[in-house]
Design an enzyme around this catalytic site. Structure first.
Site, short mmCIF file in Angstrom:
data_model
loop_
_atom_site.label_atom_id
_atom_site.label_comp_id
_atom_site.label_asym_id
_atom_site.label_seq_id
_atom_site.Cartn_x
_atom_site.Cartn_y
_atom_site.Cartn_z
N SER A 584 -33.94 -24.98 -3.21
CA SER A 584 -34.45 -25.08 -1.85
C SER A 584 -34.33 -26.53 -1.40
O SER A 584 -33.22 -27.06 -1.34
CB SER A 584 -35.89 -24.58 -1.78
N HIS A 699 -35.58 -15.71 -0.71
CA HIS A 699 -35.52 -17.13 -1.06
C HIS A 699 -35.92 -17.37 -2.51
O HIS A 699 -35.64 -18.43 -3.06
CB HIS A 699 -36.41 -17.93 -0.12
#
Length: 727
Positions: A584, A699
């Protein structure tokens, strides 16, 4: 407050959340043409990789599947791959791991469980006495595998909100493949079934709150395009039982320029209604919190004169609890410092907002930060970091003001308050460290008594390993702490295979924790692991985070490189044996290290990353992160972002280490386009690259334990080849 429960594997909805060893929507607008590297594509040329912007496009998915097959084919031929995969599955699916407990209504204990049989998972419940026995008798509330099979979906359980005080009616969030966008359905816990003709909200990035058993507030995209630039909703409507969505009545509207906005309900610890509130995310860190003291139908809001960086963290015995993230001077001239936890009588403040004068509950020193705030029936509980080690303090408010004590939990460990009870003062707390498996404690926040419930089995042989904390000196002379896990008899000859991990963003701390996968596949085999607590994270409070905001982000990159150079100077490792990993925001960090210092690393694992920092605001939820990274359209901030954007700084003639990009098709937060186009750029330049895109997983990168296992096996096979095979 309404009871809230969350899948234990869920990273929450922070657009930048990432777990220590691997990570956290859908393209809302097509990314504008890439102003690519002048060594590749002229500035005026059309984007040759534009087809990869279409998330589920046929050409894009053909590209993805071809690269997936290639990566799996190459890495699975290594005999270690099948060995690693088997070891990981044994670890992740072990039935003797601790079933993480969550307090439910009337002293019951909930758990969300996944294993080899229950791939998508079970939401289940038992009594405290049964849980404590070590052989709990569970009642299944919701079987996600059965639901997925019946409906032909890969449903990922995202938890939900239950209406107090009975907490029997719940608004369950179901994600198709792990996306942030979800479906909301009303569920009857006692019957273990969805309510026929109950509340049902179609898939959307949405937020819901109970008002009463027949009324909910819904914040969603009511008409096409009615979302912020970040792709989040900003209009709240009241929906009554039996109404269709088009019958809902608007009650609140934020601004399209906000990150997100919504109206909700504030309740006390017993679930009693206190008042309505509203929230506007002005950017990722600045918010406007308003209160409506006169009930649901009230439109007269009160905004307290606190900094927009102050966050509302709770309502305890009539006291509003706020966390300051900037200095603030009250009307009386009292200076409250950045990082302080403050409290004041909420109703009195709303009656006279110009004269709010809080008390300080806790003021961290320069080596401390507040990791979290929770509440039991009678106590307020703070999780505090001191030199990246944890403690838990219990607070009370009475006639004499605020008092507190430290709960007697293990020292020098990472403590995580996993659940607190609204009906008693009990807490569940996990303790663990790099070499210490998780131990579950039950603590009483009122009396301070602590009971050890159970410890997880050891998953790898830690004999002969040790943990040390060192400090590297960054370019501006800042001392940057890092942990090194290695053998006690490690030879300081520069040949030790070493993984260096960091995150460094959004004020999120990265802490020591027990990773069975890291231990089994890496530490047991002689590898070393380093965790860098670089600026941008939350290890030392708001100032540590703010030091690397926007155009100051260079400090985080410098900190990371300083740690790497310190490891090399200590002769722990050297470039041929040094690999780096992050996801991320940490994926951006890895991308920058790949393009700026290719000479320092021999392996780079880049997970669910941001990589195009010129166009990120037009990709998925990227517009929401300008408070962290800056605005590409601003002359100064834009110039800095271009200078560090990995996608725009790949140069011809440079010897890059062969990177491994990982992402997920269902990641509707950062999105897969960053990783796709960076990998495609490498290919276009004739550079070797590994690429793997999980078709599901969001994610977090994986939707279930099997997908996690495959990702880990690929990563550690790659790392073993790059860092261990050249000794």
């Amino acid at each position: 407050m309404a009871a809230t429960f969350v899948n234990q594997l869920d990273d929450g909805n922070d657009p930048a959340t990432v777990t220590t060893m691997g990570a956290s929507g859908q393209m809302t607008t097509v990314a504008k043409a890439i102003d690519s590297n002048p060594n590749q594509v002229p500035e005026h040329a059309a984007d040759p990789r534009a087809y990869l912007n279409e998330i589920d496009g046929d050409r894009a998915m053909t590209w993805v599947k071809t690269r997936n097959l290639s990566t799996v084919d190459k890495l699975s031929k290594d005999p270690r791959y099948s060995e690693y995969l088997a070891d990981i599955l044994n670890i992740l699916q072990a039935t003797d791991r601790i079933a993480s407990p969550r307090y439910a209504h009337s002293g019951m204990i909930d758990n969300f469980w996944q294993d080899g049989t229950h791939v998508q998972g079970l939401w289940r419940r038992t009594t405290w006495e049964s849980y404590r026995s070590g052989d709990p008798q569970w009642r299944t509330i919701l079987d996600m595998d059965a639901l997925s099979k019946a409906e032909g979906k890969t449903w990922v359980f995202r938890g939900g909100d239950c209406l107090p005080p009975a907490n029997n009616l719940c608004l369950i969030r179901l994600s198709d493949g792990g996306k942030d966008a979800d479906v909301v359905r009303e569920f009857d816990v006692a019957k273990g079934e969805f309510i026929k003709d109950g509340f049902v909200l179609p898939e959307c990035k949405q937020w819901v709150a109970w008002v009463d058993e027949n009324t909910i507030y819904v914040t969603r995209e009511w008409t096409p395009g009615e979302v912020t630039a970040s792709g989040y909703a900003y209009v709240t409507k009241v929906l009554k039982r039996g109404q269709s969505l088009d019958q809902a009545v608007e009650i609140f509207r934020g601004d399209k320029k906000d990150v997100s906005a919504r109206r909700g309900v504030l309740r006390d610890i017993d679930g009693n209604y206190v008042m309505d509130t509203s929230y506007r995310g002005l950017d990722f860190f600045n918010t406007e919190r308003a209160f409506y003291p006169n009930g649901h139908t009230d439109t007269q809001k009160v905004i307290l004169p606190l900094p927009t960086k102050a966050t509302f963290d709770g309502y305890y015995k009539g006291q509003a609890i706020y966390r300051l993230k900037s200095d603030w001077t009250s009307a009386k001239g009292t200076v409250f410092q950045n990082g302080a936890i403050i409290a004041f009588d909420l109703k009195a403040a709303l009656a006279d907002p110009a004269h709010v004068e809080p008390l300080v509950l806790f003021m961290p020193n320069e080596h401390q930060s507040v990791k979290g705030i929770t509440q039991t029936k009678n106590r307020l509980v703070l999780s505090i970091l001191s030199n990246v080690s944890s403690e838990v303090r219990s607070f009370d408010f009475g006639k004499g003001g605020w008092s507190s004590f430290k709960v007697a939990l293990p020292e020098n460990s990472t403590l995580s308050v996993t659940s607190s009870d609204n009906e008693s003062d009990q807490l569940f707390v996990f303790s663990n460290g790099f070499l210490e498996p998780s131990t579950l404690f039950r603590a009483d926040a009122a009396s301070g008594t602590v009971e050890k419930i159970r410890s997880a089995p050891e998953r790898f042989d830690a004999e002969g390993l040790q943990v040390q904390q060192f400090f590297a000196t960054s370019k501006d002379a800042t001392k940057v702490p890092y942990f090194l896990v290695a053998r006690r008899d490690v030879k300081l000859d520069g040949t030790n295979p070493t993984i260096l991990y960091a995150y460094g963003g959004f004020g999120i701390p990265v802490l020591p924790n027990y990773s069975p996968v890291l231990g089994k596949l890496w530490l047991e085999k002689g590898g070393a692991f380093a965790l860098a607590n670089i600026r941008g994270g939350g290890e030392f409070g708001p100032k540590w985070h703010e030091a690397a905001l926007k155009t100051h982000r260079r400090r985080a990159f410098d900190d990371f490189q300083a740690v790497a150079q310190d490891l090399i100077a200590r002769k722990v490792t050297s470039t041929p044996h040094l690999g780096i990993m992050g996801g991320s925001n940490g994926g951006l960090l890895m991308g920058v290290q790949l393009t700026e210092r290719p000479d320092l690393w021999n392996a780079v694992v880049i997970q669910v990353p941001l990589l195009d920092m010129v166009n990120f605001t037009h990709m998925s939820a990227g517009a929401s992160w300008q408070g962290e990274y800056g605005n590409p359209d601003d002359p100064v901030e834009g110039a800095f972002l271009r200078s560090i954007s990995p996608y725009h700084n790949v140069r011809a003639g440079v010897a890059y280490p062969e990177p491994f990009f990982e992402t997920s098709t269902k990641d509707d937060r950062v999105g897969p386009v960053h990783a796709r186009k960076m990998a495609a750029l490498f290919e276009d330049m004739g550079l070797p690259v590994y690429y793997y895109e999980n078709i599901e997983g969001g994610h977090a990168g994986a939707a279930n334990l099997q997908e996690q296992a495959r990702r880990y096996a690929l990563e550690y096979t790659y790392l073993s080849q790059k860092l261990m095979d050249n000794t």
